[in-house]
Design a protein around this motif. Structure first.
Motif, mmCIF file in Angstrom:
data_model
loop_
_atom_site.group_PDB
_atom_site.id
_atom_site.type_symbol
_atom_site.label_atom_id
_atom_site.label_comp_id
_atom_site.label_asym_id
_atom_site.label_seq_id
_atom_site.Cartn_x
_atom_site.Cartn_y
_atom_site.Cartn_z
ATOM 1 N N VAL A 6 6.873 35.397 20.607
ATOM 2 C CA VAL A 6 6.122 36.056 19.530
ATOM 3 C C VAL A 6 4.872 36.718 20.104
ATOM 4 C CG1 VAL A 6 4.748 35.653 17.442
ATOM 5 C CG2 VAL A 6 7.007 34.601 17.674
ATOM 6 N N ARG A 7 4.178 36.020 21.000
ATOM 7 C CA ARG A 7 2.962 36.578 21.598
ATOM 8 C C ARG A 7 3.270 37.842 22.386
ATOM 9 N NH1 ARG A 7 0.740 37.377 26.083
ATOM 10 N NH2 ARG A 7 2.277 36.288 27.329
ATOM 11 N N ASP A 10 4.216 40.713 20.095
ATOM 12 C CA ASP A 10 3.009 41.185 19.411
ATOM 13 C C ASP A 10 2.182 42.071 20.351
ATOM 14 O OD1 ASP A 10 1.449 41.292 17.086
ATOM 15 O OD2 ASP A 10 0.108 39.726 17.823
ATOM 16 N N THR A 13 3.906 45.406 20.717
ATOM 17 C CA THR A 13 3.680 46.219 19.520
ATOM 18 C C THR A 13 2.309 46.884 19.582
ATOM 19 O OG1 THR A 13 5.092 44.736 18.244
ATOM 20 C CG2 THR A 13 3.638 46.163 16.994
ATOM 21 N N GLU A 14 1.317 46.130 19.974
ATOM 22 C CA GLU A 14 -0.044 46.673 20.097
ATOM 23 C C GLU A 14 -0.105 47.758 21.172
ATOM 24 O OE1 GLU A 14 -3.883 47.616 19.567
ATOM 25 O OE2 GLU A 14 -2.703 46.327 18.254
ATOM 26 N N TYR A 90 9.760 30.742 13.036
ATOM 27 C CA TYR A 90 9.606 31.968 13.822
ATOM 28 C C TYR A 90 10.504 33.115 13.355
ATOM 29 C CZ TYR A 90 7.157 28.876 17.028
ATOM 30 O OH TYR A 90 6.285 27.986 17.576
ATOM 31 N N LYS A 93 8.629 36.152 11.484
ATOM 32 C CA LYS A 93 7.696 36.845 12.378
ATOM 33 C C LYS A 93 8.456 37.632 13.453
ATOM 34 C CE LYS A 93 3.548 37.752 13.956
ATOM 35 N NZ LYS A 93 2.674 38.696 13.292
ATOM 36 N N GLU A 96 10.075 40.715 11.861
ATOM 37 C CA GLU A 96 9.057 41.742 11.590
ATOM 38 C C GLU A 96 8.643 42.462 12.871
ATOM 39 O OE1 GLU A 96 5.739 39.843 9.732
ATOM 40 O OE2 GLU A 96 6.829 39.456 7.865
ATOM 41 N N LEU A 97 8.348 41.684 13.905
ATOM 42 C CA LEU A 97 7.915 42.274 15.168
ATOM 43 C C LEU A 97 9.007 43.139 15.793
ATOM 44 C CD1 LEU A 97 5.941 39.316 16.785
ATOM 45 C CD2 LEU A 97 5.015 41.525 16.072
ATOM 46 N N LYS A 100 9.239 46.406 13.719
ATOM 47 C CA LYS A 100 8.065 47.256 13.946
ATOM 48 C C LYS A 100 8.087 47.846 15.358
ATOM 49 C CE LYS A 100 3.065 47.368 13.478
ATOM 50 N NZ LYS A 100 1.849 46.625 13.140
#
Length: 160
Positions: A6-7, A10, A13-14, A90, A93, A96-97, A100
């Motif tokens: 997840v990290r 994320d 994505t950033e 999880y 999340k 979604e990630l 996205k």
């Protein structure tokens, strides 16, 4: 391990969001032909792309470790399938990630194509003006490999 995945997603994505912002700024700079600003943007873009490459390596590593620890996961699974096999906390999340990130990657590809068109157009204009200044002419026939034959005239005599 799931928390680590997840990290990483994320962070990816950033990073892609930053890449999109740079692509938008690059478009404006290309349209107005501000080469100094373009050079600075390219340096920033390179650091973001390097970060994306590192994060992608990290993502692959985490997924391989998950495959080793979770017997239900296989290395050839898609991210959607991995999400389905993830623990309940999880699932949402990760889904979604993944969605996205997919949208951002697609949008970044489109922006890249648009900027590539602008770059090619700008180079074509530069090439045209250089040929005009140099009094170059294109021959009515093509070369051996299908390229244009350009004849350039010597306009200046640099012998002093």
């Amino acid at each position: 391990m799931w928390k680590e995945l997840v990290r990483v997603l994320d962070a990816l994505t950033e990073a892609y969001s930053q890449l999109l912002k740079i692509a938008g700024a690059k478009r404006g700079v290309l349209v107005t032909v501000q080469l100094e600003k373009l050079e600075k943007l390219l340096e920033v873009e390179k650091t973001v792309i390097d970060r994306i490459h590192k994060l992608e390596d990290e993502r692959r590593s985490v997924l391989l470790q998950l495959c080793k620890s979770e017997k239900s996961l296989l290395p050839e699974m898609s991210m959607k399938e991995v999400t389905e096999h993830s623990p309940t906390p999880y699932k949402v999340k990760l889904a979604e990630l993944h969605e996205k990130l997919g949208e951002l990657v697609k949008e970044a590809g489109q922006k890249s194509e648009e900027n590539e068109f602008l770059i090619k157009s700008a180079l074509g204009a530069v090439h045209y003006h250089l040929n005009r200044i140099g009094n170059s002419t294109v021959e009515p026939a093509y070369g051996q490999k299908g390229q244009e034959i350009v004849t350039r005239h010597k306009n200046f005599d640099f012998e002093a």
